[in-house]
Structure formats: C-alpha cells, structure tokens
Motif scaffolding. Structure first.
Motif, PDB file in Angstrom:
ATOM      1  N   ALA A  36       0.837  -1.205   0.000  1.00  0.00           N
ATOM      2  CA  ALA A  36       0.000   0.000   0.000  1.00  0.00           C
ATOM      3  C   ALA A  36       0.872   1.255   0.000  1.00  0.00           C
ATOM      4  O   ALA A  36       0.565   2.241  -0.697  1.00  0.00           O
ATOM      5  CB  ALA A  36      -0.924  -0.009   1.208  1.00  0.00           C
ATOM      6  N   LEU A  37       1.958   1.234   0.779  1.00  0.00           N
ATOM      7  CA  LEU A  37       2.882   2.366   0.815  1.00  0.00           C
ATOM      8  C   LEU A  37       3.502   2.595  -0.558  1.00  0.00           C
ATOM      9  O   LEU A  37       3.577   3.736  -1.044  1.00  0.00           O
ATOM     10  CB  LEU A  37       3.977   2.110   1.850  1.00  0.00           C
ATOM     11  N   VAL A  38       3.951   1.515  -1.191  1.00  0.00           N
ATOM     12  CA  VAL A  38       4.556   1.619  -2.521  1.00  0.00           C
ATOM     13  C   VAL A  38       3.565   2.197  -3.522  1.00  0.00           C
ATOM     14  O   VAL A  38       3.884   3.125  -4.284  1.00  0.00           O
ATOM     15  CB  VAL A  38       5.056   0.229  -2.984  1.00  0.00           C
ATOM     16  N   ALA A  39       2.349   1.670  -3.530  1.00  0.00           N
ATOM     17  CA  ALA A  39       1.332   2.158  -4.477  1.00  0.00           C
ATOM     18  C   ALA A  39       1.025   3.630  -4.238  1.00  0.00           C
ATOM     19  O   ALA A  39       0.875   4.412  -5.197  1.00  0.00           O
ATOM     20  CB  ALA A  39       0.062   1.314  -4.351  1.00  0.00           C
ATOM     21  N   GLU A  40       0.932   4.015  -2.973  1.00  0.00           N
ATOM     22  CA  GLU A  40       0.658   5.427  -2.645  1.00  0.00           C
ATOM     23  C   GLU A  40       1.765   6.329  -3.166  1.00  0.00           C
ATOM     24  O   GLU A  40       1.500   7.387  -3.753  1.00  0.00           O
ATOM     25  CB  GLU A  40       0.528   5.573  -1.124  1.00  0.00           C
ATOM     26  N   THR A  57       0.120  -9.824  -3.854  1.00  0.00           N
ATOM     27  CA  THR A  57       0.330  -8.518  -3.214  1.00  0.00           C
ATOM     28  C   THR A  57       1.407  -7.691  -3.909  1.00  0.00           C
ATOM     29  O   THR A  57       1.918  -6.731  -3.333  1.00  0.00           O
ATOM     30  CB  THR A  57       0.707  -8.701  -1.727  1.00  0.00           C
ATOM     31  N   GLY A  58       1.743  -8.037  -5.140  1.00  0.00           N
ATOM     32  CA  GLY A  58       2.722  -7.262  -5.884  1.00  0.00           C
ATOM     33  C   GLY A  58       2.137  -5.967  -6.426  1.00  0.00           C
ATOM     34  O   GLY A  58       0.916  -5.823  -6.566  1.00  0.00           O
ATOM     35  N   VAL A  59       3.020  -5.015  -6.715  1.00  0.00           N
ATOM     36  CA  VAL A  59       2.616  -3.709  -7.244  1.00  0.00           C
ATOM     37  C   VAL A  59       3.434  -3.416  -8.493  1.00  0.00           C
ATOM     38  O   VAL A  59       4.649  -3.646  -8.516  1.00  0.00           O
ATOM     39  CB  VAL A  59       2.839  -2.586  -6.204  1.00  0.00           C
ATOM     40  N   VAL A  60       2.760  -2.891  -9.514  1.00  0.00           N
ATOM     41  CA  VAL A  60       3.431  -2.516 -10.763  1.00  0.00           C
ATOM     42  C   VAL A  60       3.110  -1.061 -11.079  1.00  0.00           C
ATOM     43  O   VAL A  60       1.955  -0.642 -11.012  1.00  0.00           O
ATOM     44  CB  VAL A  60       2.977  -3.414 -11.931  1.00  0.00           C
ATOM     45  N   GLY A  61       4.155  -0.292 -11.399  1.00  0.00           N
ATOM     46  CA  GLY A  61       3.984   1.093 -11.827  1.00  0.00           C
ATOM     47  C   GLY A  61       4.521   1.274 -13.237  1.00  0.00           C
ATOM     48  O   GLY A  61       5.536   0.678 -13.604  1.00  0.00           O
ATOM     49  N   VAL A  62       3.832   2.081 -14.022  1.00  0.00           N
ATOM     50  CA  VAL A  62       4.217   2.316 -15.414  1.00  0.00           C
ATOM     51  C   VAL A  62       4.571   3.794 -15.593  1.00  0.00           C
ATOM     52  O   VAL A  62       3.795   4.675 -15.208  1.00  0.00           O
ATOM     53  CB  VAL A  62       3.073   1.933 -16.376  1.00  0.00           C
ATOM     54  N   ILE A  63       5.746   4.047 -16.176  1.00  0.00           N
ATOM     55  CA  ILE A  63       6.218   5.408 -16.413  1.00  0.00           C
ATOM     56  C   ILE A  63       6.589   5.538 -17.881  1.00  0.00           C
ATOM     57  O   ILE A  63       7.519   4.869 -18.358  1.00  0.00           O
ATOM     58  CB  ILE A  63       7.448   5.737 -15.540  1.00  0.00           C
ATOM     59  N   LYS A  64       5.879   6.362 -18.593  1.00  0.00           N
ATOM     60  CA  LYS A  64       6.146   6.554 -20.019  1.00  0.00           C
ATOM     61  C   LYS A  64       7.170   7.670 -20.206  1.00  0.00           C
ATOM     62  O   LYS A  64       7.117   8.697 -19.531  1.00  0.00           O
ATOM     63  CB  LYS A  64       4.847   6.884 -20.764  1.00  0.00           C
TER      64      LYS A  64
END
Length: 388
Positions: A36-40, A57-64
């Motif tokens: 949750a901290l990472v996603a925030e 419970t994994g988190v993925v972020g996308v940066i273009k």
C-alpha cells in the motif's frame, strides 16, 4: 555519468521510506502495508499507471518516457518481503514486529526503486516505457513466479528486466555481476526412515533408525565428493535430524531428516535428485529398514543473459567507475523466474562491512542508496535513450 545529483537531494526522503519499511517488516505474501505504501508513493510521483494485486500482493507502476516511439518496455524489479528472524541490531528504527525483520535488505531495494521511480517520473528523459515491479515473497514463496503467472510480462509488454541485490563485504556503492549462471537452484528433501523401535538395552531386537540415519547423513556427502564432477558446483546439506523418541532408553521407530540441495546446472540438479533417492533406499535396505523420500524443486538457477549483463556492467561502470566480476552464489534468488521469461540481468551493489544477509544483526547501509537509484535510472535512460 556518475551518481546523479538528484539522489543526493532525495537521500533523506528515500532513507526515511527505507527505515519506515524496516520498522514494519512483512513476510512472504503478507506485504499489505508495504504494498500500500509503494502504491501510494507511485501515485504521488505521477506514474501513468499503478496496479496492485499482481502476484497476490505485488505492485506494478508504469512510467512513459517523453516519447514512446521506440516501443521499448523495460522492467525494473525490487523485492519487498522480510524474514522470520528476530532483530538484534539495537537500531532506533528496529523492527516493531517480534520474529520478523528485514534481514536481507529488501527494505533498501524497495526504497531505491521508489527513488528511481520518482526521478524517472520527474524527468521522463527516455524513449519508451519503464515498468517498476515491486514483488512479494522472494524469501521462499516464489513471488516472482506468481507475478509472471499473473501475466505481468504480457500485460505490460515487458521486453527486458533488471534486478539488484545489496551485498555485504563489497565497498558501499560498488558493483559486481557475472554472465550466465549466477545464483543456484534451491531444492529441498524430506526423508522419513522407518525401522523397528525397542529398548536401548536390547539393540539386537530392533532395527536401529539412529544408526541407519547416521550412515545416511555421511553417505549423502558422497554426492558432492564422489558423484559430481569436481568442476561442477553442488552442495548437499542435511539441516535437520529428528528422532521419533526423546527418551534415553528407547531406540526410535523412526527418524526424519531434512536438507537442501544447491546446484548450478540442470545436469547437477538431476544427478542430485537421482543419487539422493538411490542412497536413501539403499542405506535403509542395508539396515533392514525403509525410506520414503520427498524431493521438492525450488527456485531454478538464476541465469544472466550475456548482452544484458554486458550492458548492466557498462551502466554500473558509468555510475561508480568500475564493475567487478562476481563470484557464483550458492544461495537462491527468484528473479530467476523473471529471467526465464525475458532477457535481463541481476547485479550486486556493495553494502560495506556489515553482517551478512539473513543475520539478526544485518542492516542495509543507506549510503548505498544514491548508487542503486542511479544504476536503475541509467538502465532506463541509456537503454531507451531519447537521443537515438
């Protein structure tokens, strides 16, 4: 390109994130607070997409990037989970959870990748898409496989993937890597020996499982010393020996043995399993008893891809001035699953003269943060250069 100045400016913030995660360790897939901290943070940084719940419970972020015409998509992965160890560091930010601590530095890995994500979201100085991957359950749970099985690679079109681990004993901020097999396959075995229990004063009326098991422990050592080619890497370790009786005057009916096997090739992995089965059955039969063996395949060998390894080493040299040839590591690493799916490379960053990982007095060295963040950022900016 040395360590980026932006990470000197962000150092206190990243250190704060790391120490907060350190104080609140979570094991295997139970990384709810950390995730949750990472996603925030990723949403706060302005990532184009943030998805939770990949691989449980994994988190993925996308940066273009500033442009995406290259069509390139590169993944950067950090692990988030802690270990079931009671911390003994005495730090003012020590674990608040009894029996759990970040004894492997995954708190540092997560914080460094967050730092890189913040920088990349600010600058976007690349042509393509960066995918930041925050993975649970590296410590024995196979979280990397779970994320791949959840379709992570296909969903975001990841073409290459890179990972990093801190390493005590290397100078802080230095790097080391090797091409090909790097971390070992990690298998386990359980052996249940059955004999005939009885009074310790009358061993002739029993089939003594303690003697049987003692011979077996010694015989298993011949796999490495007499069955494997001396140039091949293999470790067979018995780590638990438990009898069915704790009495002084009883020969136990059964003995349970546990252990681990570490190998660097499919050939040695097959050899170890075959020899363990044969030795257990033969030894038990010699003493008139029986053996039931359960052999469990764990993480596969982690294999760095040649082209990506050379590139990762070049980036490390651009950050720190050098990149050493790493030794083989007989520990396991579930980044192996990601490297089975896509080409990529895994590198070590120095953690200085600290306790070794998995030790109750281990602590990640926050002075390694700028180097780690810079390496991840440069992987993106150099591999997807907007100037090309």
């Amino acid at each position: 390109m040395p360590v980026k100045n932006r990470f000197a400016e962000l150092h206190d913030d990243i250190t704060g994130w790391r120490r907060d995660i350190h104080q609140n360790p979570e094991i295997l897939f139970e990384t709810h607070r950390t995730s949750a901290l990472v996603a925030e943070k990723l949403r706060e940084f302005g990532c184009d997409e943030v998805v939770e719940g990949i691989g449980r419970t994994g988190v993925v972020g996308v940066i273009k990037g500033i442009t995406i015409g290259s069509g390139k998509v590169i993944g950067l992965r950090a692990d988030m989970d802690a270990l079931p160890i009671h911390e003994q560091t005495g730090l003012d930010y020590a674990s608040k959870t009894d029996g759990a601590m970040h004894a492997c530095g995954h708190d540092g890995h997560t914080a460094m990748l967050l730092g890189a994500a913040k920088y990349l979201s600010e600058t976007r100085n690349f042509d393509g898409t960066a995918v930041v991957i925050f993975q649970p359950a590296e410590e024995g749970g196979g979280g990397g496989k779970e994320m791949c099985d959840d379709g992570m690679m296909e969903r975001w079109g990841i073409q290459e993937v890179y990972g990093m681990h801190n390493w005590p004993g290397m100078p802080v901020g230095s790097f080391a890597i090797r091409s090909g097999a790097f971390f070992a396959a990690t298998d386990t075995f359980d052996i249940a020996l059955e004999g005939l229990g009885g009074h310790a004063a009358k061993p002739s009326e029993t089939i003594d499982t303690t003697v049987m098991a003692s011979h077996l422990v010694l015989a298993l050592q011949t796999i490495a010393s007499r069955n494997a080619d001396p140039i091949d890497q293999i470790v067979v370790s018995v780590t638990s020996f438990e009898t069915s009786s704790k009495a002084y005057n009883v020969i136990p009916q059964g003995v349970h043995i546990k252990g681990t096997v570490r190998t660097m090739s499919i050939k040695m992995r097959i050899l170890a399993e075959e020899r363990i089965m044969a030795i257990c059955k033969g030894t038990a039969a010699t003493f008139g008893g029986s053996a039931e063996v359960t052999y469990q395949h764990g993480y596969p060998v982690m294999v760095n891809h040649p082209e990506q390894t050379e590139f990762a080493a070049d980036v490390a040299r651009s950050v720190s001035g050098s990149c050493a040839e790493a030794a083989l590591v007989m520990g396991g690493e579930d980044f192996a699953y990601l490297l089975e799916e896509r080409p990529g490379a895994y590198i070590l960053v120095g953690n200085g003269d600290t306790a070794m990982v998995h030790h109750p007095k281990y602590n990640f060295d926050d002075s390694a943060i700028p180097a780690g963040c810079s390496w991840w950022s440069e992987i993106i900016e150099q591999r997807m250069s907007s100037a090309r």
